[in-house]
Design a protein around this motif. Structure first.
Motif, PDB file in Angstrom:
ATOM      1  N   GLN A  59      21.253  -4.716  51.960  1.00 49.10           N
ATOM      2  CA  GLN A  59      21.271  -4.093  53.274  1.00 49.10           C
ATOM      3  C   GLN A  59      20.753  -5.088  54.294  1.00 49.10           C
ATOM      4  OE1 GLN A  59      18.794  -0.615  52.336  1.00 49.10           O
ATOM      5  NE2 GLN A  59      20.573   0.673  52.651  1.00 49.10           N
ATOM      6  N   SER A  60      21.173  -4.920  55.530  1.00 47.70           N
ATOM      7  CA  SER A  60      20.710  -5.807  56.595  1.00 47.70           C
ATOM      8  C   SER A  60      19.858  -5.031  57.585  1.00 47.70           C
ATOM      9  CB  SER A  60      21.905  -6.442  57.327  1.00 47.70           C
ATOM     10  OG  SER A  60      22.691  -5.457  57.962  1.00 47.70           O
ATOM     11  N   ILE A  61      18.788  -5.683  58.036  1.00 50.51           N
ATOM     12  CA  ILE A  61      17.924  -5.138  59.079  1.00 50.51           C
ATOM     13  C   ILE A  61      18.067  -6.055  60.286  1.00 50.51           C
ATOM     14  CG2 ILE A  61      15.546  -4.649  59.739  1.00 50.51           C
ATOM     15  CD1 ILE A  61      14.947  -4.016  56.865  1.00 50.51           C
ATOM     16  N   GLU A  62      18.473  -5.491  61.395  1.00 46.87           N
ATOM     17  CA  GLU A  62      18.795  -6.296  62.570  1.00 46.87           C
ATOM     18  C   GLU A  62      17.898  -5.949  63.749  1.00 46.87           C
ATOM     19  OE1 GLU A  62      22.399  -5.980  65.522  1.00 46.87           O
ATOM     20  OE2 GLU A  62      23.014  -7.237  63.834  1.00 46.87           O
ATOM     21  N   ALA A  63      17.539  -6.970  64.517  1.00 49.62           N
ATOM     22  CA  ALA A  63      16.786  -6.785  65.763  1.00 49.62           C
ATOM     23  C   ALA A  63      17.507  -7.542  66.874  1.00 49.62           C
ATOM     24  CB  ALA A  63      15.357  -7.298  65.615  1.00 49.62           C
ATOM     25  N   ALA A 117      16.973   0.473  69.122  1.00 49.13           N
ATOM     26  CA  ALA A 117      16.342   1.750  69.452  1.00 49.13           C
ATOM     27  C   ALA A 117      15.069   1.991  68.672  1.00 49.13           C
ATOM     28  CB  ALA A 117      17.330   2.890  69.205  1.00 49.13           C
ATOM     29  N   SER A 118      15.079   1.667  67.392  1.00 56.48           N
ATOM     30  CA  SER A 118      13.890   1.891  66.568  1.00 56.48           C
ATOM     31  C   SER A 118      13.932   0.972  65.379  1.00 56.48           C
ATOM     32  CB  SER A 118      13.830   3.348  66.088  1.00 56.48           C
ATOM     33  OG  SER A 118      14.969   3.653  65.305  1.00 56.48           O
ATOM     34  N   PRO A 119      12.779   0.551  64.888  1.00 55.93           N
ATOM     35  CA  PRO A 119      12.753  -0.354  63.756  1.00 55.93           C
ATOM     36  C   PRO A 119      13.163   0.329  62.472  1.00 55.93           C
ATOM     37  CG  PRO A 119      10.546   0.342  64.290  1.00 55.93           C
ATOM     38  CD  PRO A 119      11.439   0.867  65.374  1.00 55.93           C
ATOM     39  N   GLY A 120      13.637  -0.478  61.555  1.00 53.69           N
ATOM     40  CA  GLY A 120      13.978   0.053  60.246  1.00 53.69           C
ATOM     41  C   GLY A 120      15.367  -0.355  59.819  1.00 53.69           C
ATOM     42  N   VAL A 121      15.775   0.153  58.695  1.00 49.70           N
ATOM     43  CA  VAL A 121      17.086  -0.165  58.155  1.00 49.70           C
ATOM     44  C   VAL A 121      18.142   0.584  58.937  1.00 49.70           C
ATOM     45  CG1 VAL A 121      18.477  -0.142  56.052  1.00 49.70           C
ATOM     46  CG2 VAL A 121      16.017  -0.436  55.909  1.00 49.70           C
ATOM     47  N   VAL A 142      25.305   5.309  51.562  1.00 46.74           N
ATOM     48  CA  VAL A 142      25.431   6.499  50.746  1.00 46.74           C
ATOM     49  C   VAL A 142      26.722   6.411  49.953  1.00 46.74           C
ATOM     50  CG1 VAL A 142      25.587   9.008  50.736  1.00 46.74           C
ATOM     51  CG2 VAL A 142      24.140   7.872  52.411  1.00 46.74           C
ATOM     52  N   PHE A 143      26.633   6.645  48.667  1.00 47.41           N
ATOM     53  CA  PHE A 143      27.791   6.559  47.801  1.00 47.41           C
ATOM     54  C   PHE A 143      27.993   7.913  47.152  1.00 47.41           C
ATOM     55  CE2 PHE A 143      25.693   2.535  48.215  1.00 47.41           C
ATOM     56  CZ  PHE A 143      26.708   1.619  48.368  1.00 47.41           C
ATOM     57  N   VAL A 170      17.762  -9.820  58.821  1.00 46.37           N
ATOM     58  CA  VAL A 170      17.123 -10.061  57.530  1.00 46.37           C
ATOM     59  C   VAL A 170      17.898  -9.276  56.472  1.00 46.37           C
ATOM     60  CG1 VAL A 170      15.026  -9.789  56.153  1.00 46.37           C
ATOM     61  CG2 VAL A 170      14.868 -10.391  58.578  1.00 46.37           C
ATOM     62  N   ILE A 171      18.308  -9.958  55.419  1.00 45.54           N
ATOM     63  CA  ILE A 171      19.027  -9.317  54.322  1.00 45.54           C
ATOM     64  C   ILE A 171      18.029  -8.952  53.234  1.00 45.54           C
ATOM     65  CG2 ILE A 171      20.885  -9.525  52.642  1.00 45.54           C
ATOM     66  CD1 ILE A 171      21.806  -9.588  55.557  1.00 45.54           C
ATOM     67  N   VAL A 172      18.033  -7.679  52.854  1.00 43.64           N
ATOM     68  CA  VAL A 172      17.085  -7.206  51.849  1.00 43.64           C
ATOM     69  C   VAL A 172      17.819  -6.456  50.741  1.00 43.64           C
ATOM     70  CG1 VAL A 172      15.195  -7.025  53.506  1.00 43.64           C
ATOM     71  CG2 VAL A 172      16.672  -5.057  53.098  1.00 43.64           C
ATOM     72  N   SER A 173      17.205  -6.432  49.576  1.00 48.24           N
ATOM     73  CA  SER A 173      17.736  -5.660  48.451  1.00 48.24           C
ATOM     74  C   SER A 173      17.049  -4.295  48.432  1.00 48.24           C
ATOM     75  CB  SER A 173      17.478  -6.386  47.130  1.00 48.24           C
ATOM     76  OG  SER A 173      18.169  -7.612  47.083  1.00 48.24           O
ATOM     77  N   PRO A 174      17.797  -3.215  48.319  1.00 57.12           N
ATOM     78  CA  PRO A 174      17.180  -1.887  48.283  1.00 57.12           C
ATOM     79  C   PRO A 174      16.150  -1.779  47.167  1.00 57.12           C
ATOM     80  CG  PRO A 174      19.549  -1.701  48.559  1.00 57.12           C
ATOM     81  CD  PRO A 174      19.266  -3.143  48.250  1.00 57.12           C
ATOM     82  N   SER A 175      15.073  -1.073  47.451  1.00 52.78           N
ATOM     83  CA  SER A 175      14.011  -0.902  46.466  1.00 52.78           C
ATOM     84  C   SER A 175      13.755   0.566  46.137  1.00 52.78           C
ATOM     85  CB  SER A 175      12.710  -1.531  46.982  1.00 52.78           C
ATOM     86  OG  SER A 175      12.362  -0.999  48.253  1.00 52.78           O
TER      87      SER A 175
END
Length: 221
Positions: free
Chosen positions: A209-213, A187-191, A196-197, A33-38
């Motif tokens: 950012q992408s969240i992968e399962a 291993a664990s859910p989440g981003v 980091v810039f 799932v591709i998400v925009s940082p909030s």
């Protein structure tokens, strides 16, 4: 982490549906799932150096208060500002093997949390003009990553089913689409790794950012 399609046994995380028939197929399903940082976490530092510890602390306090006042003036609530670290240390040089005290450095680091992605550049510009002399990093993340992760899990299961159906068709076999076993490989859910810039210039684009399962799924043939 394992799931079952029979009655749950809450004392264990692994469940399997018993089947005496021979022939299984194991596939790996991937869902993204591709998400925009909030959320943005901005690490800022006020660093001062003086020959006197008292003077270094006094100057540091003044500069930090100036930065905090500026943040409040531009609408950043005080509860979104956290002190990350504070240190005061002597500074030495070495001449002919001798340690010589040069002065003292006082560092005060704060983290500013904001959900207004369009104002990150303004925040950095204003505080660096008013007290802050170092931007350590900017870290982007999302609210409620668990919800996005569950969506990615659903996509991963669909992907696994499609792969199993394709392989079964090539083998000329019938596929029971109810899985025998599901093994969650993530291993664990989440981003994933935080973006980091270091010392980025304004304006700032957080990007996506992408969240992968990933699921290892066993099917009965």
């Amino acid at each position: 982490m394992y799931y079952t399609y029979g009655p749950p046994n809450y004392g264990h995380r692994m469940y399997e549906r018993q089947n005496n028939q021979q022939g299984t197929i194991t596939v790996t399903g991937v869902g993204t799932v591709i998400v925009s940082p909030s959320i943005a976490r901005i690490q800022l530092v006020v660093s001062t150096v003086s020959s006197s510890l008292e003077e270094a602390q006094k100057e540091n306090t003044g500069r930090m208060n100036q930065a905090l006042d500026t943040l409040q003036q531009i609408g950043v609530p005080r509860e979104q500002i956290q002190t990350t670290s504070f240190s005061a240390r002597p500074m030495y040089s070495y001449q002919d093997g001798n340690q010589i005290l040069q002065g003292y450095e006082v560092r005060n680091e704060i983290t500013v949390v904001t959900d207004d992605m369009d104002r990150i550049g303004e925040i950095i510009d204003r505080v660096t003009e008013n007290g802050v002399n170092e931007v350590v990093s900017i870290e982007f993340s999302v609210n409620d990553p668990e919800n996005f992760y569950m969506e990615a899990l659903s996509f991963a299961l669909t992907d696994a089913k499609k792969k199993a159906e394709s392989l079964a068709e090539q083998l000329g076999a019938n596929l029971n689409t109810v899985p025998l076993k599901i093994n969650e490989q993530t291993a664990s859910p989440g981003v994933g790794p935080a973006q980091v810039f270091k010392m980025v210039s304004t304006p700032i684009e957080p990007g996506n950012q992408s969240i992968e399962a990933r699921l290892e799924v066993v099917y009965q043939l």
